[in-house]
Scaffold this motif. Structure first.
Motif, PDB file in Angstrom:
ATOM      1  N   ASN A 100      -1.376  -0.943  -4.624  1.00  0.00           N
ATOM      2  CA  ASN A 100      -2.330   0.449  -4.665  1.00  0.00           C
ATOM      3  C   ASN A 100      -1.426   1.251  -5.856  1.00  0.00           C
ATOM      4  N   HIS A 101      -2.728   1.386  -6.476  1.00  0.00           N
ATOM      5  CA  HIS A 101      -2.735   2.110  -8.126  1.00  0.00           C
ATOM      6  C   HIS A 101      -2.375   3.642  -8.145  1.00  0.00           C
ATOM      7  N   LYS A 102      -2.608   4.117  -6.584  1.00  0.00           N
ATOM      8  CA  LYS A 102      -2.128   5.419  -6.552  1.00  0.00           C
ATOM      9  C   LYS A 102      -0.626   5.910  -6.458  1.00  0.00           C
ATOM     10  N   LEU A 103       0.454   4.296  -6.846  1.00  0.00           N
ATOM     11  CA  LEU A 103       1.696   3.964  -6.401  1.00  0.00           C
ATOM     12  C   LEU A 103       2.386   4.407  -7.761  1.00  0.00           C
ATOM     13  N   ASP A 129       1.421  -0.966  -0.472  1.00  0.00           N
ATOM     14  CA  ASP A 129       0.444   0.050  -0.060  1.00  0.00           C
ATOM     15  C   ASP A 129       0.811   1.606  -0.158  1.00  0.00           C
ATOM     16  N   GLU A 130       2.216   0.827   0.163  1.00  0.00           N
ATOM     17  CA  GLU A 130       3.059   2.164   0.008  1.00  0.00           C
ATOM     18  C   GLU A 130       4.235   1.552  -0.771  1.00  0.00           C
ATOM     19  N   TRP A 131       5.206   2.941  -1.317  1.00  0.00           N
ATOM     20  CA  TRP A 131       6.125   1.598  -2.392  1.00  0.00           C
ATOM     21  C   TRP A 131       6.732   1.291  -1.346  1.00  0.00           C
ATOM     22  N   ARG A 132       8.177   0.666  -1.083  1.00  0.00           N
ATOM     23  CA  ARG A 132       9.049   0.044  -0.330  1.00  0.00           C
ATOM     24  C   ARG A 132      10.266  -0.001  -1.893  1.00  0.00           C
ATOM     25  N   SER A 133      11.257   0.652  -1.226  1.00  0.00           N
ATOM     26  CA  SER A 133      12.630   0.502  -1.567  1.00  0.00           C
ATOM     27  C   SER A 133      13.592  -1.086  -2.222  1.00  0.00           C
ATOM     28  N   ASP A 134      13.018  -1.707  -1.297  1.00  0.00           N
ATOM     29  CA  ASP A 134      13.269  -3.088  -1.079  1.00  0.00           C
ATOM     30  C   ASP A 134      12.103  -4.098  -1.471  1.00  0.00           C
ATOM     31  N   TRP A 135      11.458  -3.472  -2.991  1.00  0.00           N
ATOM     32  CA  TRP A 135      10.255  -4.640  -3.406  1.00  0.00           C
ATOM     33  C   TRP A 135      10.721  -5.725  -3.793  1.00  0.00           C
ATOM     34  N   ARG A 136      12.657  -5.355  -4.727  1.00  0.00           N
ATOM     35  CA  ARG A 136      12.991  -6.531  -5.580  1.00  0.00           C
ATOM     36  C   ARG A 136      14.158  -7.832  -4.766  1.00  0.00           C
ATOM     37  N   GLU A 137      14.180  -7.312  -3.523  1.00  0.00           N
ATOM     38  CA  GLU A 137      14.920  -8.446  -2.548  1.00  0.00           C
ATOM     39  C   GLU A 137      13.497  -8.864  -2.307  1.00  0.00           C
ATOM     40  N   LEU A 138      12.189  -8.274  -1.709  1.00  0.00           N
ATOM     41  CA  LEU A 138      11.077  -9.009  -1.057  1.00  0.00           C
ATOM     42  C   LEU A 138      10.825 -10.067  -1.770  1.00  0.00           C
ATOM     43  N   THR A 139      10.422  -9.096  -3.047  1.00  0.00           N
ATOM     44  CA  THR A 139       9.690 -10.593  -4.085  1.00  0.00           C
ATOM     45  C   THR A 139      11.046 -11.631  -4.402  1.00  0.00           C
ATOM     46  N   THR A 140      12.309 -11.627  -4.730  1.00  0.00           N
ATOM     47  CA  THR A 140      12.787 -12.170  -4.880  1.00  0.00           C
ATOM     48  C   THR A 140      12.888 -13.212  -3.934  1.00  0.00           C
TER      49      THR A 140
END
Ligand code: G3P
Ligand code: MG
Length: 246
Positions: A191-194, A170-181
């Motif tokens: 959230n589409h607003k991001l 719901d909020e942008w996370r700079s570690d999205w790549r590490e987490l999804t990996t």
């Protein structure tokens, strides 16, 4: 490779705003509008039954009260989850996941099971929901599991690694790549607003499918699909239907 069998439009909480959310009646309404995939929120009763409810507490969407996950199913089954919406849905109960799976099978609908743990039982919820989903959806398109809870997704990954997972933000996370990996996610649910085109490009370059919520404006939906978003979760299941043309 990232196999994404899911449609571009997903009915939020079963029937969007056209039925009491997260009920079997909502799924029927979604089906009536021609939807081929629904999203819903799943959590555990105190005695380990999996049922649908968005909030931790019962008040907003039923005639019950208190924290739902602190009650046994024997008590939860008595709750009316339809009257708050309208008299037409009086007597609609909180649905068990197994009954939801059966209804999806009946309608030929795909599912995005959002694991929505009661505060404090993330790991148990992730594990139990993933194991049940694996059994209940046999012979159907695998349900897409998602959660805001990293702990719940980790538990789902361990319990049923073969089921596709999406990380909800719901909020942008700079570690999205590490987490999804680490979580071996096929998708990210935002959230589409991001989103803007640059973020979409970065996410797609990382091999992720993108699902956005909750998009209720047809023009916004068209823009997001044009930008390359894969699926849109909507409450406007009438305006933004399965044949929505971007
Ligand atoms: O899964 C998408 C969306 O349902 C997440 O937000 O609060 O509606 O469960 P929420
Ligand atoms: Mg949800």
């Amino acid at each position: 490779m990232n196999n994404w069998p899911y449609p571009a439009i997903v009915a939020h909480r079963g029937g969007g705003k056209l039925a009491p959310e997260n009920t079997l009646a909502a799924i029927d309404v979604g089906a009536r509008y021609g939807h081929t995939m629904i999203e819903f929120d799943a959590k555990l009763s105190r005695d380990g039954q999996i049922f649908l409810l968005h909030d931790d507490t019962l008040e907003r969407t039923s005639n019950g009260w208190g924290i739902a996950g602190h009650l046994d199913w024997d008590d939860l089954v008595k709750v009316d989850a339809g009257s708050w919406y309208s008299g037409e849905f009086k007597g609609e109960s909180l649905p068990l996941l197994k009954d939801v799976a059966a209804r999806c099978r009946e309608h030929g609908m795909m599912a995005n099971i959002e694991i929505k743990p009661t505060t404090g039982v993330d790991v148990q919820t992730g594990k139990v929901v993933a194991l049940a989903a694996r059994d209940l959806w046999q012979g159907m398109t695998p349900p897409l599991l998602s959660s805001f809870s990293v702990a719940a997704l980790e538990a789902a990954q361990q319990a049923a690694p073969e089921l596709p997972r999406g990380l909800l933000l719901d909020e942008w996370r700079s570690d999205w790549r590490e987490l999804t990996t680490r979580l071996e996610c096929v998708s990210i649910h935002l959230n589409h607003k991001l989103l803007d085109e640059a973020r979409i490009a970065a996410l797609k370059a990382a091999g992720l499918k993108i699902l956005v919520y909750t998009v209720n404006n047809p023009q916004r939906a068209a823009t997001l699909l044009r930008w390359g978003v894969d699926s849109i979760c909507t409450d406007r299941i009438d305006e933004i239907g399965p044949h929505f043309n971007a």
